[in-house]
Write a protein that holds these residues in place. Structure first.
Motif, PDB file in Angstrom:
ATOM      1  N   GLY A 154      -3.079   4.586  40.493  1.00 25.58           N
ATOM      2  CA  GLY A 154      -4.145   3.976  39.718  1.00 25.58           C
ATOM      3  C   GLY A 154      -5.046   3.041  40.494  1.00 25.58           C
ATOM      4  N   ARG A 155      -5.133   3.244  41.818  1.00 22.92           N
ATOM      5  CA  ARG A 155      -6.009   2.411  42.645  1.00 22.92           C
ATOM      6  C   ARG A 155      -6.901   3.313  43.510  1.00 22.92           C
ATOM      7  NH1 ARG A 155      -2.726  -2.687  45.067  1.00 22.92           N
ATOM      8  NH2 ARG A 155      -4.865  -3.501  44.989  1.00 22.92           N
ATOM      9  N   PRO A 156      -7.713   4.164  42.886  1.00 24.84           N
ATOM     10  CA  PRO A 156      -8.497   5.149  43.651  1.00 24.84           C
ATOM     11  C   PRO A 156      -9.537   4.530  44.568  1.00 24.84           C
ATOM     12  CG  PRO A 156      -9.232   5.080  41.371  1.00 24.84           C
ATOM     13  CD  PRO A 156      -7.982   4.258  41.443  1.00 24.84           C
ATOM     14  N   GLY A 157      -9.951   3.292  44.283  1.00 21.68           N
ATOM     15  CA  GLY A 157     -10.964   2.661  45.109  1.00 21.68           C
ATOM     16  C   GLY A 157     -10.413   1.799  46.216  1.00 21.68           C
ATOM     17  N   LEU A 158      -9.072   1.698  46.330  1.00 22.34           N
ATOM     18  CA  LEU A 158      -8.472   0.828  47.343  1.00 22.34           C
ATOM     19  C   LEU A 158      -8.716   1.390  48.744  1.00 22.34           C
ATOM     20  CD1 LEU A 158      -5.323  -1.219  47.194  1.00 22.34           C
ATOM     21  CD2 LEU A 158      -5.543   0.316  49.130  1.00 22.34           C
ATOM     22  N   PRO A 159      -9.211   0.565  49.672  1.00 19.79           N
ATOM     23  CA  PRO A 159      -9.555   1.080  50.999  1.00 19.79           C
ATOM     24  C   PRO A 159      -8.360   1.176  51.933  1.00 19.79           C
ATOM     25  CG  PRO A 159     -10.157  -1.229  50.834  1.00 19.79           C
ATOM     26  CD  PRO A 159      -9.624  -0.835  49.487  1.00 19.79           C
ATOM     27  N   CYS A 160      -8.379   2.209  52.753  1.00 16.84           N
ATOM     28  CA  CYS A 160      -7.431   2.333  53.850  1.00 16.84           C
ATOM     29  C   CYS A 160      -8.145   1.952  55.130  1.00 16.84           C
ATOM     30  CB  CYS A 160      -6.883   3.745  53.951  1.00 16.84           C
ATOM     31  SG  CYS A 160      -5.626   3.921  55.239  1.00 16.84           S
ATOM     32  N   MET A 161      -7.484   1.159  55.972  1.00 20.04           N
ATOM     33  CA  MET A 161      -8.158   0.529  57.102  1.00 20.04           C
ATOM     34  C   MET A 161      -8.023   1.283  58.417  1.00 20.04           C
ATOM     35  SD  MET A 161      -9.564  -2.072  55.778  1.00 20.04           S
ATOM     36  CE  MET A 161      -9.913  -3.216  57.085  1.00 20.04           C
ATOM     37  N   ASN A 162      -7.163   2.282  58.478  1.00 20.45           N
ATOM     38  CA  ASN A 162      -6.989   2.979  59.762  1.00 20.45           C
ATOM     39  C   ASN A 162      -7.098   4.479  59.561  1.00 20.45           C
ATOM     40  OD1 ASN A 162      -4.556   3.102  58.302  1.00 20.45           O
ATOM     41  ND2 ASN A 162      -3.368   3.479  60.154  1.00 20.45           N
ATOM     42  N   MET A 163      -8.112   4.894  58.853  1.00 23.21           N
ATOM     43  CA  MET A 163      -8.293   6.311  58.644  1.00 23.21           C
ATOM     44  C   MET A 163      -8.959   6.897  59.890  1.00 23.21           C
ATOM     45  SD  MET A 163      -6.911   6.541  55.746  1.00 23.21           S
ATOM     46  CE  MET A 163      -7.146   8.279  55.550  1.00 23.21           C
ATOM     47  N   ILE A 164      -8.336   7.815  60.617  1.00 20.21           N
ATOM     48  CA  ILE A 164      -7.118   8.521  60.194  1.00 20.21           C
ATOM     49  C   ILE A 164      -6.124   8.352  61.334  1.00 20.21           C
ATOM     50  CG2 ILE A 164      -6.307  10.784  59.357  1.00 20.21           C
ATOM     51  CD1 ILE A 164      -9.516  11.334  59.443  1.00 20.21           C
ATOM     52  N   PRO A 165      -4.872   7.890  61.107  1.00 25.61           N
ATOM     53  CA  PRO A 165      -4.007   7.533  62.232  1.00 25.61           C
ATOM     54  C   PRO A 165      -3.589   8.696  63.117  1.00 25.61           C
ATOM     55  CG  PRO A 165      -2.814   7.407  60.152  1.00 25.61           C
ATOM     56  CD  PRO A 165      -4.251   7.605  59.806  1.00 25.61           C
ATOM     57  N   VAL A 166      -3.537   9.920  62.568  1.00 27.27           N
ATOM     58  CA  VAL A 166      -3.159  11.052  63.413  1.00 27.27           C
ATOM     59  C   VAL A 166      -4.342  11.568  64.230  1.00 27.27           C
ATOM     60  CG1 VAL A 166      -1.321  11.749  61.851  1.00 27.27           C
ATOM     61  CG2 VAL A 166      -3.594  12.754  61.589  1.00 27.27           C
ATOM     62  N   ALA A 167      -5.553  11.085  63.940  1.00 28.49           N
ATOM     63  CA  ALA A 167      -6.737  11.538  64.662  1.00 28.49           C
ATOM     64  C   ALA A 167      -6.991  10.617  65.841  1.00 28.49           C
ATOM     65  CB  ALA A 167      -7.943  11.568  63.735  1.00 28.49           C
ATOM     66  N   TYR A 181     -12.157  15.639  51.635  1.00 27.47           N
ATOM     67  CA  TYR A 181     -10.756  15.255  51.780  1.00 27.47           C
ATOM     68  C   TYR A 181     -10.465  13.902  51.144  1.00 27.47           C
ATOM     69  CZ  TYR A 181     -10.799  19.034  55.188  1.00 27.47           C
ATOM     70  OH  TYR A 181     -10.950  20.256  55.796  1.00 27.47           O
ATOM     71  N   GLY A 182     -11.465  13.266  50.566  1.00 23.59           N
ATOM     72  CA  GLY A 182     -11.229  12.037  49.814  1.00 23.59           C
ATOM     73  C   GLY A 182     -11.620  10.751  50.500  1.00 23.59           C
ATOM     74  N   LEU A 183     -11.962  10.810  51.785  1.00 25.00           N
ATOM     75  CA  LEU A 183     -12.334   9.584  52.488  1.00 25.00           C
ATOM     76  C   LEU A 183     -13.790   9.229  52.210  1.00 25.00           C
ATOM     77  CD1 LEU A 183     -10.615   9.985  55.949  1.00 25.00           C
ATOM     78  CD2 LEU A 183      -9.740   8.999  53.836  1.00 25.00           C
ATOM     79  N   ARG A 184     -14.075   7.928  52.305  1.00 21.98           N
ATOM     80  CA  ARG A 184     -15.419   7.433  52.040  1.00 21.98           C
ATOM     81  C   ARG A 184     -15.841   6.510  53.172  1.00 21.98           C
ATOM     82  NH1 ARG A 184     -12.602   6.759  46.726  1.00 21.98           N
ATOM     83  NH2 ARG A 184     -11.839   4.817  47.631  1.00 21.98           N
ATOM     84  N   PRO A 185     -17.133   6.347  53.397  1.00 25.91           N
ATOM     85  CA  PRO A 185     -17.586   5.420  54.439  1.00 25.91           C
ATOM     86  C   PRO A 185     -17.086   3.998  54.241  1.00 25.91           C
ATOM     87  CG  PRO A 185     -19.395   6.837  53.766  1.00 25.91           C
ATOM     88  CD  PRO A 185     -18.259   7.099  52.809  1.00 25.91           C
ATOM     89  N   ASN A 186     -16.765   3.609  52.982  1.00 23.71           N
ATOM     90  CA  ASN A 186     -16.283   2.248  52.745  1.00 23.71           C
ATOM     91  C   ASN A 186     -14.782   2.102  52.943  1.00 23.71           C
ATOM     92  OD1 ASN A 186     -15.182   3.279  50.298  1.00 23.71           O
ATOM     93  ND2 ASN A 186     -17.065   2.786  49.198  1.00 23.71           N
ATOM     94  N   ASP A 187     -14.101   3.167  53.398  1.00 20.77           N
ATOM     95  CA  ASP A 187     -12.758   2.989  53.944  1.00 20.77           C
ATOM     96  C   ASP A 187     -12.930   2.369  55.339  1.00 20.77           C
ATOM     97  OD1 ASP A 187     -10.755   3.971  52.051  1.00 20.77           O
ATOM     98  OD2 ASP A 187     -11.684   5.935  52.302  1.00 20.77           O
ATOM     99  N   GLY A 188     -11.818   2.127  56.033  1.00 16.05           N
ATOM    100  CA  GLY A 188     -11.905   1.562  57.370  1.00 16.05           C
ATOM    101  C   GLY A 188     -11.593   2.609  58.426  1.00 16.05           C
ATOM    102  N   PHE A 189     -12.397   2.661  59.472  1.00 16.49           N
ATOM    103  CA  PHE A 189     -12.205   3.628  60.556  1.00 16.49           C
ATOM    104  C   PHE A 189     -12.180   2.869  61.878  1.00 16.49           C
ATOM    105  CE2 PHE A 189     -14.206   5.764  57.058  1.00 16.49           C
ATOM    106  CZ  PHE A 189     -13.620   7.017  56.998  1.00 16.49           C
ATOM    107  N   PHE A 190     -11.308   3.299  62.793  1.00 17.68           N
ATOM    108  CA  PHE A 190     -11.150   2.602  64.060  1.00 17.68           C
ATOM    109  C   PHE A 190     -11.897   3.301  65.190  1.00 17.68           C
ATOM    110  CE2 PHE A 190      -6.810   0.560  62.966  1.00 17.68           C
ATOM    111  CZ  PHE A 190      -7.463  -0.552  62.473  1.00 17.68           C
ATOM    112  N   ALA A 191     -12.577   2.491  65.991  1.00 17.98           N
ATOM    113  CA  ALA A 191     -12.927   2.869  67.350  1.00 17.98           C
ATOM    114  C   ALA A 191     -11.941   2.141  68.255  1.00 17.98           C
ATOM    115  CB  ALA A 191     -14.358   2.458  67.674  1.00 17.98           C
ATOM    116  N   HIS A 192     -11.515   2.770  69.336  1.00 21.55           N
ATOM    117  CA  HIS A 192     -10.468   2.214  70.178  1.00 21.55           C
ATOM    118  C   HIS A 192     -11.005   1.876  71.572  1.00 21.55           C
ATOM    119  CE1 HIS A 192      -8.601   5.098  67.322  1.00 21.55           C
ATOM    120  NE2 HIS A 192      -7.694   4.160  67.180  1.00 21.55           N
ATOM    121  N   THR A 193     -10.336   0.939  72.184  1.00 24.04           N
ATOM    122  CA  THR A 193     -10.599   0.676  73.599  1.00 24.04           C
ATOM    123  C   THR A 193      -9.403   1.144  74.412  1.00 24.04           C
ATOM    124  OG1 THR A 193      -9.591  -1.524  73.598  1.00 24.04           O
ATOM    125  CG2 THR A 193     -11.910  -1.378  72.955  1.00 24.04           C
ATOM    126  N   ILE A 194      -9.556   1.102  75.734  1.00 26.77           N
ATOM    127  CA  ILE A 194      -8.451   1.328  76.660  1.00 26.77           C
ATOM    128  C   ILE A 194      -8.249   0.022  77.412  1.00 26.77           C
ATOM    129  CG2 ILE A 194      -7.597   2.688  78.616  1.00 26.77           C
ATOM    130  CD1 ILE A 194      -9.581   4.885  77.787  1.00 26.77           C
TER     131      ILE A 194
END
Length: 350
Positions: A154-167, A181-194
């Motif tokens: 019952g929390r369809p609008g709750l954001p996930c902050m590390n979409m997508i961990p297997v990617a 697939y259900g993701l939205r721009p207002n979820d959280g997506f990571f750019a990574h450094t080395i």
């Protein structure tokens, strides 16, 4: 710059020290830039460009939608406002048979405002790899599963902050970050450094994709205590540098600091807490960037000491101007070495 670790003061309250760390970080970043490994080239920025980028950066980020929407704001040192509660398993591994019940328990925590999603090594009997079609398959299925479980509770609008961990690669991210697939721009997506201060073409391509699609893009960085950064003073400066790097090279709109101890692979060592506190104070006093401090403990699930570690880290990060997150465990590569209980308890200290 006179930056010196004091073991007797684990959470410093010296404005001059915080400002010195920021100035040292600014000088270091302008001097060394960002090394692109596969291109064998350096991205350079002048001091004026760095300062202009920081000034133009957003001071808040909107995550989620509907009644689950939350605004993450820049926080000042000793800010009286409560930070956004980020609760989750910090991308630790879960097997498919327990993924849904564990996720449901996480999401039923009423204090949880944003979620960090556990990852999987295998979906539907297919082992997920990197840089081949199984990564794209895993990313799309993982996104579908998370959207399914947040709707279930019952929390369809709750954001996930590390979409997508297997990617891990840019191709994997592009495969999973599709609206169907259900993701939205207002979820959280990571750019990574080395580590340290490096990137590559795949990471820069991720940044292009997230920017082009107006996604919430967080920069995830892991300065290593005992490596090129040296001790606590070096970690404090490096942790600050990454915020400058995120603002310029990645155009991130939020920042996720993930410093780790070289030997103990945790963030809760006394020297690490000092470095985290000082660097967050440096960022809080000299920028308006919204930032998170990720908590990884030395002790694991179902131990008493893990709660002391989590509380110490979260309190230090909170008063220093960061939004703390909880909770990951050292040795998290072990399958199913996570559970919602410790994260629920850690959220009470925030």
């Amino acid at each position: 710059y006179g930056i010196k670790y004091d073991p007797g003061v684990p959470v410093p309250h010296d404005d001059a020290l915080a400002d010195a760390v920021f100035q040292a970080a600014l000088e270091l970043y302008v001097d060394v830039g960002v090394y692109v490994k596969d291109a064998e080239r350096i991205i350079e920025f002048s001091r004026e460009e760095v300062e202009a980028s920081i000034k133009a950066a957003p001071d808040q980020v909107v995550f989620g939608e509907g009644r689950d929407q939350v605004i993450m704001r820049h926080r000042n040192v000793e800010d009286p406002r409560r930070p956004v509660r980020w609760v989750g398993s910090m991308s630790l591994w879960l097997s498919e048979d327990v993924w849904f019940p564990v996720m449901e328990t996480f999401l039923q925590n009423p204090r949880l405002e944003v979620m960090n999603c556990p990852t999987m090594k295998e979906i539907g009997g297919i082992e997920i790899s990197i840089g081949d079609p199984t990564e794209a398959f895993g990313a799309s299925r993982h996104a579908q599963m998370f959207h399914d479980v947040r709707c279930r509770v019952g929390r369809p609008g709750l954001p996930c902050m590390n979409m997508i961990p297997v990617a891990i690669s840019a191709a994997g991210l592009m495969a999973g970050a599709q609206p169907r697939y259900g993701l939205r721009p207002n979820d959280g997506f990571f750019a990574h450094t080395i580590s340290e201060f490096c990137t590559d073409m795949s990471r820069l391509t991720r940044t292009w994709f997230l920017t082009e699609n107006n996604c919430n893009q967080g920069l995830l960085f892991v300065p290593i205590f005992g490596g090129l950064c040296g001790g606590p003073e070096g970690i404090a400066v490096a942790n600050t540098v990454y915020h400058l790097m995120g603002s310029t090279a990645y155009r991130a709109n939020y920042y996720v600091a993930f410093p780790l101890h070289f030997l103990h692979t945790n963030a809760t060592h006394r020297q690490m807490i000092w470095a985290t506190a000082v660097s967050n104070q440096a960022v809080a006093r000299n920028t308006h960037l919204p930032t998170y401090a990720q908590c990884y403990t030395r002790h694991g699930p179902m131990t008493e000491k893990v709660m002391y570690e989590a509380t110490a880290y979260c309190v230090a990060a909170t008063v220093s101007g960061a939004n703390p997150t909880g909770l990951g465990f050292s040795g998290g590569g072990k399958l199913n070495r996570t559970n919602p209980l410790e994260s629920h308890l850690a959220s009470e200290s925030i």
